[in-house]
Design a protein around this motif. Structure first.
Motif, PDB file in Angstrom:
ATOM      1  N   SER A   1       5.357  -6.646  -2.013  1.00 13.45           N
ATOM      2  CA  SER A   1       5.191  -6.004  -0.814  1.00 13.45           C
ATOM      3  C   SER A   1       4.401  -4.618  -1.008  1.00 13.45           C
ATOM      4  O   SER A   1       3.667  -4.474  -0.191  1.00 13.45           O
ATOM      5  CB  SER A   1       6.631  -5.647  -0.074  1.00 13.45           C
ATOM      6  OG  SER A   1       7.179  -4.755  -0.727  1.00 13.45           O
ATOM      7  N   THR A   2       4.451  -3.899  -2.105  1.00 16.50           N
ATOM      8  CA  THR A   2       3.585  -2.877  -2.527  1.00 16.50           C
ATOM      9  C   THR A   2       2.429  -3.200  -2.702  1.00 16.50           C
ATOM     10  O   THR A   2       1.428  -2.590  -2.358  1.00 16.50           O
ATOM     11  CB  THR A   2       4.247  -2.173  -3.505  1.00 16.50           C
ATOM     12  OG1 THR A   2       5.660  -1.683  -3.316  1.00 16.50           O
ATOM     13  CG2 THR A   2       3.538  -0.759  -3.661  1.00 16.50           C
ATOM     14  N   HIS A   3       2.046  -4.192  -3.396  1.00 17.14           N
ATOM     15  CA  HIS A   3       0.742  -4.638  -3.607  1.00 17.14           C
ATOM     16  C   HIS A   3      -0.098  -5.088  -2.552  1.00 17.14           C
ATOM     17  O   HIS A   3      -1.298  -4.738  -2.370  1.00 17.14           O
ATOM     18  CB  HIS A   3       1.057  -5.844  -4.891  1.00 17.14           C
ATOM     19  CG  HIS A   3      -0.646  -6.394  -5.212  1.00 17.14           C
ATOM     20  ND1 HIS A   3      -1.122  -5.605  -6.178  1.00 17.14           N
ATOM     21  CD2 HIS A   3      -1.408  -7.460  -4.783  1.00 17.14           C
ATOM     22  CE1 HIS A   3      -2.306  -6.465  -6.425  1.00 17.14           C
ATOM     23  NE2 HIS A   3      -2.545  -7.521  -5.455  1.00 17.14           N
ATOM     24  N   CYS A   4       0.609  -5.811  -1.845  1.00 16.61           N
ATOM     25  CA  CYS A   4       0.000  -6.223  -0.387  1.00 16.61           C
ATOM     26  C   CYS A   4      -0.548  -5.029   0.351  1.00 16.61           C
ATOM     27  O   CYS A   4      -1.848  -5.232   0.941  1.00 16.61           O
ATOM     28  CB  CYS A   4       0.871  -6.925   0.475  1.00 16.61           C
ATOM     29  SG  CYS A   4       1.243  -8.502  -0.183  1.00 16.61           S
ATOM     30  N   ILE A   5       0.100  -4.006   0.444  1.00 14.46           N
ATOM     31  CA  ILE A   5      -0.194  -3.032   1.086  1.00 14.46           C
ATOM     32  C   ILE A   5      -1.351  -2.170   0.491  1.00 14.46           C
ATOM     33  O   ILE A   5      -2.297  -1.823   1.266  1.00 14.46           O
ATOM     34  CB  ILE A   5       0.770  -1.812   1.334  1.00 14.46           C
ATOM     35  CG1 ILE A   5       1.914  -2.451   2.194  1.00 14.46           C
ATOM     36  CG2 ILE A   5       0.454  -0.595   1.904  1.00 14.46           C
ATOM     37  CD1 ILE A   5       3.380  -1.625   2.263  1.00 14.46           C
ATOM     38  N   GLU A   6      -1.394  -2.183  -0.691  1.00 10.66           N
ATOM     39  CA  GLU A   6      -2.419  -1.187  -1.647  1.00 10.66           C
ATOM     40  C   GLU A   6      -4.048  -1.986  -1.540  1.00 10.66           C
ATOM     41  O   GLU A   6      -4.685  -1.602  -1.394  1.00 10.66           O
ATOM     42  CB  GLU A   6      -1.914  -1.160  -3.004  1.00 10.66           C
ATOM     43  CG  GLU A   6      -0.886  -0.113  -3.085  1.00 10.66           C
ATOM     44  CD  GLU A   6      -0.277  -0.131  -4.347  1.00 10.66           C
ATOM     45  OE1 GLU A   6      -0.554  -0.746  -5.183  1.00 10.66           O
ATOM     46  OE2 GLU A   6       0.558   1.108  -4.611  1.00 10.66           O
ATOM     47  N   THR A   7      -3.684  -3.486  -1.614  1.00  9.84           N
ATOM     48  CA  THR A   7      -4.742  -4.132  -1.610  1.00  9.84           C
ATOM     49  C   THR A   7      -5.416  -4.747  -0.307  1.00  9.84           C
ATOM     50  O   THR A   7      -6.655  -4.755  -0.308  1.00  9.84           O
ATOM     51  CB  THR A   7      -4.742  -5.545  -2.524  1.00  9.84           C
ATOM     52  OG1 THR A   7      -3.852  -6.016  -1.890  1.00  9.84           O
ATOM     53  CG2 THR A   7      -4.299  -5.276  -3.959  1.00  9.84           C
ATOM     54  N   SER A   8      -4.701  -4.819   0.741  1.00 12.92           N
ATOM     55  CA  SER A   8      -5.276  -5.107   1.810  1.00 12.92           C
ATOM     56  C   SER A   8      -5.524  -4.023   2.706  1.00 12.92           C
ATOM     57  O   SER A   8      -6.440  -4.047   3.964  1.00 12.92           O
ATOM     58  CB  SER A   8      -4.357  -5.848   2.779  1.00 12.92           C
ATOM     59  OG  SER A   8      -3.183  -5.344   2.759  1.00 12.92           O
ATOM     60  N   GLY A   9      -5.462  -2.640   2.476  1.00 14.98           N
ATOM     61  CA  GLY A   9      -5.394  -1.635   3.296  1.00 14.98           C
ATOM     62  C   GLY A   9      -4.354  -1.488   4.429  1.00 14.98           C
ATOM     63  O   GLY A   9      -3.734  -2.316   4.734  1.00 14.98           O
TER      64      GLY A   9
END
Length: 251
Positions: free
Chosen positions: A225-233
């Motif tokens: 969930s954290t990675h999705c936010i950081e990589t997708s903007g």
């Protein structure tokens, strides 16, 4: 100083928008943040301590999730509903910043960034609740206890956990001589150490190896969930890594 992991990841504008409505609050052990079938007034951004989300029925309690400084208690009500289905209780004393549900609903309409962060967290929290139910019927008590200790340690970022053996015995059905033997066996193997009103995790690596696969699955869900936010903007669409398939290994 902001300590909640979700608030920390917000932009300065996002933090300023929500910060005006955040109220610091001290969390005492045993404090009920939400009660089943009661109106939900506040959402709690945890900063320290630990909250236990539970289903309570017919005098029995099933803990479905733990929320520490990385999470929020009550955020699911932002997308509808007014009555709590879970009981939310402070397990370890700490602190939080709370905000009225209606204020937060208004803010996330104006600041999509905040909505994205909260939504991804709720996805991971929901996964933990579902996985906990599966864990209770598929894995033995030693595996479940090991997973709980690892998740609790992660949630507070500490190896000293202010929890008693009595609580663990009741929460995991370790009543009687069998329960005492389970905890003593953990201590004899050097996994944990009993202290006054608390326990200390001495061998984290071995405890993780003893835990069922649910620990890795839940941890991966939060990391994803954290990675999705950081990589997708902050305004981007949900990343493909947010799929359930990426929470390997499976149980």
């Amino acid at each position: 100083m902001v300590k909640n992991a979700i608030l920390v990841r917000l932009s300065l504008r996002g933090l300023a928008a929500i910060g005006e409505f955040l109220e610091p609050i001290t969390l005492q052990k045993g404090m009920a943040l939400h009660e089943p079938n009661k109106h939900v007034e506040h959402v709690y951004f945890m900063e320290s301590g630990l909250a236990s989300l539970r289903i309570v029925t017919a005098g029995s309690m099933l803990e479905t999730a733990l929320v520490g400084y990385r999470g929020v208690v009550g955020a699911s009500f932002l997308w509808g509903g007014h009555l709590a289905t879970h009981q939310s209780v402070v397990l370890f004393a700490g602190s939080a910043r709370r905000i009225r549900v209606e204020d937060l609903r208004r803010i996330i309409k104006l600041r999509p960034e905040i909505r994205v962060h909260l939504f991804k967290y709720i996805q991971a929290l929901t996964f933990q609740c579902v996985q906990t139910g599966l864990c209770g019927v598929r894995h033995d008590r030693e595996q479940r206890l090991s997973s709980w200790l690892c998740l609790a340690s992660d949630a507070v970022d500490a190896r000293m956990l202010p929890v008693t053996y009595d609580y663990l015995s009741n929460a995991f059905g370790l009543r009687g001589a069998g329960g005492a033997e389970t905890l003593v066996r953990f201590e004899e193997h050097g996994l944990i150490r009993k202290m006054r009103g608390a326990l200390h995790i001495d061998d984290r690596k071995s405890l993780e190896q003893k835990a069922c696969c649910c620990y890795k699955l839940v941890s991966a869900a939060y990391a994803s969930s954290t990675h999705c936010i950081e990589t997708s903007g902050v305004f981007g669409a949900v990343s493909k890594r947010g799929r359930r398939d990426d929470y390997a290994p499976r149980c």
